[in-house]
Enzyme design. Structure first.
Site, PDB file in Angstrom:
ATOM      1  CG  ASP A   1     -49.018  30.161 -43.673  1.00 37.64           C
ATOM      2  OD1 ASP A   1     -48.211  29.559 -44.387  1.00 37.64           O
ATOM      3  OD2 ASP A   1     -48.720  30.609 -42.560  1.00 37.64           O
TER       4      ASP A   1
ATOM      5  CG  ASN B   1     -47.130  37.450 -33.138  1.00 38.27           C
ATOM      6  OD1 ASN B   1     -47.004  36.285 -33.533  1.00 38.27           O
ATOM      7  ND2 ASN B   1     -47.764  38.363 -33.833  1.00 38.27           N
TER       8      ASN B   1
ATOM      9  CG  HIS C   1     -47.745  34.113 -36.148  1.00 38.75           C
ATOM     10  ND1 HIS C   1     -47.312  35.379 -36.478  1.00 38.75           N
ATOM     11  CD2 HIS C   1     -47.027  33.269 -36.931  1.00 38.75           C
ATOM     12  CE1 HIS C   1     -46.378  35.290 -37.410  1.00 38.75           C
ATOM     13  NE2 HIS C   1     -46.176  34.025 -37.693  1.00 38.75           N
TER      14      HIS C   1
ATOM     15  CD  GLU D   1     -50.246  37.731 -36.969  1.00 37.85           C
ATOM     16  OE1 GLU D   1     -49.615  37.393 -35.951  1.00 37.85           O
ATOM     17  OE2 GLU D   1     -49.702  38.266 -37.962  1.00 37.85           O
TER      18      GLU D   1
HETATM   19  C1  GLP Z   1     -44.415  33.250 -40.848  1.00 35.20           C
HETATM   20  C2  GLP Z   1     -45.347  32.087 -41.275  1.00 35.20           C
HETATM   21  C3  GLP Z   1     -45.408  31.019 -40.229  1.00 35.20           C
HETATM   22  C4  GLP Z   1     -44.001  30.773 -39.730  1.00 35.20           C
HETATM   23  C5  GLP Z   1     -43.539  31.958 -38.952  1.00 35.20           C
HETATM   24  C6  GLP Z   1     -42.094  31.879 -38.532  1.00 35.20           C
HETATM   25  O1  GLP Z   1     -45.017  34.490 -40.848  1.00 35.20           O
HETATM   26  N1  GLP Z   1     -46.656  32.413 -41.657  1.00 35.20           N
HETATM   27  O2  GLP Z   1     -46.011  29.856 -40.779  1.00 35.20           O
HETATM   28  O3  GLP Z   1     -43.998  29.665 -38.889  1.00 35.20           O
HETATM   29  O4  GLP Z   1     -43.825  33.175 -39.593  1.00 35.20           O
HETATM   30  O5  GLP Z   1     -41.224  32.027 -39.612  1.00 35.20           O
HETATM   31  P1  GLP Z   1     -39.701  31.663 -39.538  1.00 35.20           P
HETATM   32  O6  GLP Z   1     -39.624  30.187 -39.416  1.00 35.20           O
HETATM   33  O7  GLP Z   1     -39.105  32.141 -40.826  1.00 35.20           O
HETATM   34  O8  GLP Z   1     -39.144  32.354 -38.354  1.00 35.20           O
END
Ligand code: GLP
Length: 240
Positions: A67, A132, A134, A139
Protein backbone atom coordinates in the site's frame (compact mmCIF):
# COMPACT_ATOMS: atom_id res chain seq x y z
CA UNK A 1 -2.44 -21.05 10.47
CA UNK A 2 0.84 -21.70 12.22
CA UNK A 3 1.20 -19.45 15.24
CA UNK A 4 4.50 -18.54 16.83
CA UNK A 5 4.53 -16.56 20.08
CA UNK A 6 7.96 -15.06 20.65
CA UNK A 7 9.43 -14.01 23.97
CA UNK A 8 9.39 -10.37 22.84
CA UNK A 9 9.39 -8.20 19.70
CA UNK A 10 12.97 -9.04 18.81
CA UNK A 11 12.51 -12.78 19.21
CA UNK A 12 9.31 -12.68 17.13
CA UNK A 13 11.11 -10.67 14.43
CA UNK A 14 13.99 -13.14 14.31
CA UNK A 15 11.62 -16.06 13.84
CA UNK A 16 9.83 -14.21 11.02
CA UNK A 17 13.21 -13.55 9.47
CA UNK A 18 14.04 -17.28 9.49
CA UNK A 19 10.97 -17.94 7.35
CA UNK A 20 11.89 -15.07 5.01
CA UNK A 21 15.50 -16.25 4.75
CA UNK A 22 14.37 -19.75 3.80
CA UNK A 23 12.30 -18.31 0.94
CA UNK A 24 15.03 -16.04 -0.49
CA UNK A 25 17.73 -18.69 -0.27
CA UNK A 26 15.61 -21.47 -1.75
CA UNK A 27 14.42 -19.21 -4.56
CA UNK A 28 16.98 -16.54 -5.54
CA UNK A 29 14.45 -14.87 -7.86
CA UNK A 30 11.61 -14.89 -5.35
CA UNK A 31 8.92 -12.22 -5.47
CA UNK A 32 8.35 -10.62 -2.07
CA UNK A 33 5.19 -8.84 -1.01
CA UNK A 34 6.25 -6.22 1.52
CA UNK A 35 4.52 -4.18 4.19
CA UNK A 36 5.36 -1.04 6.13
CA UNK A 37 4.71 -0.13 9.76
CA UNK A 38 6.37 -0.91 13.04
CA UNK A 39 5.42 -4.60 12.89
CA UNK A 40 7.83 -5.66 10.11
CA UNK A 41 10.64 -3.25 11.06
CA UNK A 42 12.39 -5.89 13.17
CA UNK A 43 12.18 -8.40 10.33
CA UNK A 44 13.80 -5.87 7.98
CA UNK A 45 16.58 -5.20 10.53
CA UNK A 46 17.36 -8.92 10.58
CA UNK A 47 17.34 -9.04 6.77
CA UNK A 48 19.84 -6.14 6.62
CA UNK A 49 22.06 -7.69 9.30
CA UNK A 50 22.03 -11.02 7.50
CA UNK A 51 22.88 -9.31 4.20
CA UNK A 52 25.82 -7.51 5.83
CA UNK A 53 27.10 -10.59 7.61
CA UNK A 54 26.31 -13.37 5.14
CA UNK A 55 25.85 -11.59 1.82
CA UNK A 56 22.43 -13.10 1.12
CA UNK A 57 21.82 -12.14 -2.49
CA UNK A 58 18.83 -9.98 -3.49
CA UNK A 59 20.07 -9.22 -7.01
CA UNK A 60 17.30 -11.23 -8.64
CA UNK A 61 14.67 -10.70 -5.98
CA UNK A 62 11.76 -8.42 -6.76
CA UNK A 63 9.23 -6.82 -4.46
CA UNK A 64 5.71 -5.44 -4.53
CA UNK A 65 4.48 -3.33 -1.64
CA UNK A 66 1.03 -3.60 -0.17
CA UNK A 67 0.00 0.00 0.00
CA UNK A 68 0.86 3.68 -0.22
CA UNK A 69 -0.82 6.90 0.83
CA UNK A 70 -2.54 8.97 -1.84
CA UNK A 71 -1.38 12.56 -2.32
CA UNK A 72 1.94 12.28 -0.55
CA UNK A 73 5.18 12.95 -2.39
CA UNK A 74 7.20 9.75 -2.54
CA UNK A 75 10.15 11.61 -1.01
CA UNK A 76 8.06 12.67 2.01
CA UNK A 77 9.71 11.00 5.03
CA UNK A 78 6.45 9.24 5.94
CA UNK A 79 5.68 7.89 2.48
CA UNK A 80 5.86 4.12 2.30
CA UNK A 81 8.35 4.58 -0.55
CA UNK A 82 10.68 6.37 1.92
CA UNK A 83 9.99 3.79 4.62
CA UNK A 84 11.01 0.90 2.39
CA UNK A 85 14.16 2.64 1.21
CA UNK A 86 15.37 3.72 4.64
CA UNK A 87 14.51 0.43 6.39
CA UNK A 88 15.43 -2.11 3.71
CA UNK A 89 16.07 -1.31 0.05
CA UNK A 90 19.02 1.07 0.64
CA UNK A 91 20.83 -1.57 2.70
CA UNK A 92 20.60 -4.72 0.55
CA UNK A 93 21.45 -5.35 -3.10
CA UNK A 94 17.90 -5.40 -4.41
CA UNK A 95 17.69 -3.46 -7.69
CA UNK A 96 15.60 -0.27 -7.61
CA UNK A 97 13.90 -1.32 -10.85
CA UNK A 98 12.79 -4.57 -9.21
CA UNK A 99 11.00 -2.79 -6.37
CA UNK A 100 7.40 -1.73 -6.86
CA UNK A 101 5.03 0.33 -4.76
CA UNK A 102 1.49 1.40 -5.56
CA UNK A 103 1.29 5.02 -6.59
CA UNK A 104 -1.41 7.36 -7.77
CA UNK A 105 -4.97 8.20 -6.91
CA UNK A 106 -7.11 6.86 -9.75
CA UNK A 107 -8.88 3.60 -10.49
CA UNK A 108 -6.80 3.28 -13.67
CA UNK A 109 -3.57 3.45 -11.67
CA UNK A 110 -4.92 0.89 -9.18
CA UNK A 111 -5.94 -1.40 -12.04
CA UNK A 112 -2.46 -1.10 -13.55
CA UNK A 113 -0.86 -2.17 -10.24
CA UNK A 114 -3.26 -5.12 -10.01
CA UNK A 115 -2.43 -6.12 -13.59
CA UNK A 116 1.29 -6.08 -12.71
CA UNK A 117 0.57 -8.25 -9.65
CA UNK A 118 -1.40 -10.72 -11.73
CA UNK A 119 1.60 -11.22 -14.01
CA UNK A 120 3.84 -12.26 -11.12
CA UNK A 121 3.23 -14.64 -8.31
CA UNK A 122 4.16 -13.44 -4.84
CA UNK A 123 6.16 -16.13 -3.05
CA UNK A 124 5.85 -14.61 0.39
CA UNK A 125 3.67 -11.72 1.52
CA UNK A 126 4.57 -9.85 4.71
CA UNK A 127 1.64 -8.34 6.60
CA UNK A 128 1.02 -6.31 9.74
CA UNK A 129 -2.47 -5.91 11.12
CA UNK A 130 -4.38 -2.75 12.05
CA UNK A 131 -6.09 -2.36 15.43
CA UNK A 132 -9.41 -2.80 13.62
CA UNK A 133 -8.25 -5.95 11.82
CA UNK A 134 -7.23 -4.27 8.56
CA UNK A 135 -4.50 -5.76 6.41
CA UNK A 136 -2.80 -3.51 3.91
CA UNK A 137 -5.35 -0.71 4.02
CA UNK A 138 -8.32 -3.03 3.59
CA UNK A 139 -10.56 -1.55 6.22
CA UNK A 140 -13.46 -3.44 7.86
CA UNK A 141 -16.27 -3.97 5.38
CA UNK A 142 -13.95 -4.28 2.35
CA UNK A 143 -15.12 -7.02 0.01
CA UNK A 144 -13.06 -10.21 0.14
CA UNK A 145 -13.04 -9.98 -3.68
CA UNK A 146 -11.40 -6.56 -3.81
CA UNK A 147 -8.41 -6.11 -6.13
CA UNK A 148 -5.96 -3.19 -5.70
CA UNK A 149 -8.10 -0.13 -5.05
CA UNK A 150 -8.27 3.37 -3.61
CA UNK A 151 -9.38 3.38 0.01
CA UNK A 152 -10.84 6.04 2.30
CA UNK A 153 -9.04 5.54 5.61
CA UNK A 154 -11.18 5.08 8.71
CA UNK A 155 -11.05 7.32 11.78
CA UNK A 156 -9.38 4.45 13.70
CA UNK A 157 -6.58 4.20 11.14
CA UNK A 158 -6.12 7.98 10.88
CA UNK A 159 -5.81 8.13 14.67
CA UNK A 160 -3.39 5.20 14.78
CA UNK A 161 -1.19 6.78 12.11
CA UNK A 162 -1.19 10.40 13.27
CA UNK A 163 1.87 9.63 15.43
CA UNK A 164 3.87 9.79 12.20
CA UNK A 165 2.40 13.19 11.27
CA UNK A 166 3.18 15.48 14.23
CA UNK A 167 0.26 13.85 16.11
CA UNK A 168 -2.09 15.93 13.94
CA UNK A 169 -4.89 13.88 12.36
CA UNK A 170 -5.36 16.65 9.77
CA UNK A 171 -1.90 15.98 8.38
CA UNK A 172 -2.55 12.24 7.81
CA UNK A 173 -3.44 11.50 4.16
CA UNK A 174 -7.13 10.56 4.03
CA UNK A 175 -6.78 8.00 1.27
CA UNK A 176 -4.43 5.23 0.22
CA UNK A 177 -3.97 2.77 -2.61
CA UNK A 178 -3.92 -0.77 -1.30
CA UNK A 179 -3.63 -4.27 -2.65
CA UNK A 180 -7.02 -5.87 -2.16
CA UNK A 181 -7.82 -8.97 -0.15
CA UNK A 182 -8.06 -10.94 -3.39
CA UNK A 183 -4.56 -9.76 -4.36
CA UNK A 184 -3.17 -10.72 -0.94
CA UNK A 185 -4.82 -14.16 -0.94
CA UNK A 186 -3.08 -15.08 -4.22
CA UNK A 187 0.36 -15.11 -2.55
CA UNK A 188 1.82 -18.53 -1.97
CA UNK A 189 2.82 -17.90 1.62
CA UNK A 190 1.95 -15.24 4.17
CA UNK A 191 3.92 -13.97 7.17
CA UNK A 192 1.77 -11.87 9.51
CA UNK A 193 3.49 -10.00 12.33
CA UNK A 194 1.77 -8.30 15.27
CA UNK A 195 3.05 -6.89 18.52
CA UNK A 196 1.59 -4.99 21.44
CA UNK A 197 -1.63 -5.11 23.41
CA UNK A 198 -3.38 -2.70 20.99
CA UNK A 199 -3.34 -5.56 18.48
CA UNK A 200 -4.57 -8.30 20.82
CA UNK A 201 -8.25 -8.01 19.93
CA UNK A 202 -7.62 -7.87 16.19
CA UNK A 203 -5.32 -10.91 16.49
CA UNK A 204 -7.98 -12.84 18.41
CA UNK A 205 -10.63 -11.97 15.83
CA UNK A 206 -8.30 -12.92 12.98
CA UNK A 207 -7.46 -16.34 14.43
CA UNK A 208 -10.49 -17.35 16.49
CA UNK A 209 -13.32 -15.22 15.19
CA UNK A 210 -15.67 -15.94 12.30
CA UNK A 211 -14.41 -15.30 8.77
CA UNK A 212 -16.14 -12.00 8.16
CA UNK A 213 -15.58 -8.81 6.23
CA UNK A 214 -15.96 -7.01 9.59
CA UNK A 215 -12.44 -8.31 10.34
CA UNK A 216 -10.54 -8.26 7.03
CA UNK A 217 -7.64 -10.32 8.45
CA UNK A 218 -10.01 -13.20 9.24
CA UNK A 219 -9.91 -14.11 5.53
CA UNK A 220 -6.43 -15.50 6.22
CA UNK A 221 -8.11 -18.49 7.90
CA UNK A 222 -8.93 -19.57 4.33
CA UNK A 223 -5.30 -19.42 3.15
CA UNK A 224 -3.30 -22.66 3.14
CA UNK A 225 0.08 -21.28 4.27
CA UNK A 226 0.00 -18.51 6.87
CA UNK A 227 2.59 -18.09 9.60
CA UNK A 228 1.63 -15.66 12.38
CA UNK A 229 4.38 -14.18 14.56
CA UNK A 230 3.24 -12.56 17.80
CA UNK A 231 4.73 -11.11 20.94
CA UNK A 232 3.10 -12.11 24.25
CA UNK A 233 1.00 -8.91 24.41
CA UNK A 234 -0.47 -9.38 20.94
CA UNK A 235 -1.22 -13.02 21.82
CA UNK A 236 -2.70 -12.20 25.21
CA UNK A 237 -6.38 -12.62 24.28
CA UNK A 238 -5.97 -15.95 22.46
CA UNK A 239 -7.83 -18.71 24.22
CA UNK A 240 -5.13 -21.36 23.84
C1 GLP B 1 -0.96 0.65 8.62
C2 GLP B 1 -0.63 -0.06 7.29
C3 GLP B 1 -0.71 -1.55 7.42
C4 GLP B 1 -0.04 -1.93 8.72
C5 GLP B 1 -0.87 -1.46 9.87
C6 GLP B 1 -0.22 -1.66 11.21
O1 GLP B 1 -1.99 1.56 8.54
N1 GLP B 1 -1.35 0.32 6.15
O2 GLP B 1 -0.10 -2.16 6.29
O3 GLP B 1 0.07 -3.32 8.80
O4 GLP B 1 -1.32 -0.14 9.70
O5 GLP B 1 0.86 -0.80 11.41
P1 GLP B 1 1.91 -1.00 12.55
O6 GLP B 1 2.69 -2.22 12.20
O7 GLP B 1 2.77 0.23 12.53
O8 GLP B 1 1.16 -1.16 13.82
Amino acid sequence: MKIYIGKNYDDMSEKAFETMKAVVTQKPNAVLGLATGSSPEGLYKYMVKDYQENGTNYENISSYNLDEYVGIDRNHPESYYSFMHTRLFDHINIKEENTHLPSGSTKEEADAYEAALEKVSIDVQVLGIGQNGHIGFNEPGTSFDAPTHIVDLTESTLNANKRFFDNDINLVPKQAMSMGLKSIMRSKKIILIASGKEKAEAVKNMIEGPVTEACPASILQNHADVEVFLDPEAASLLSK
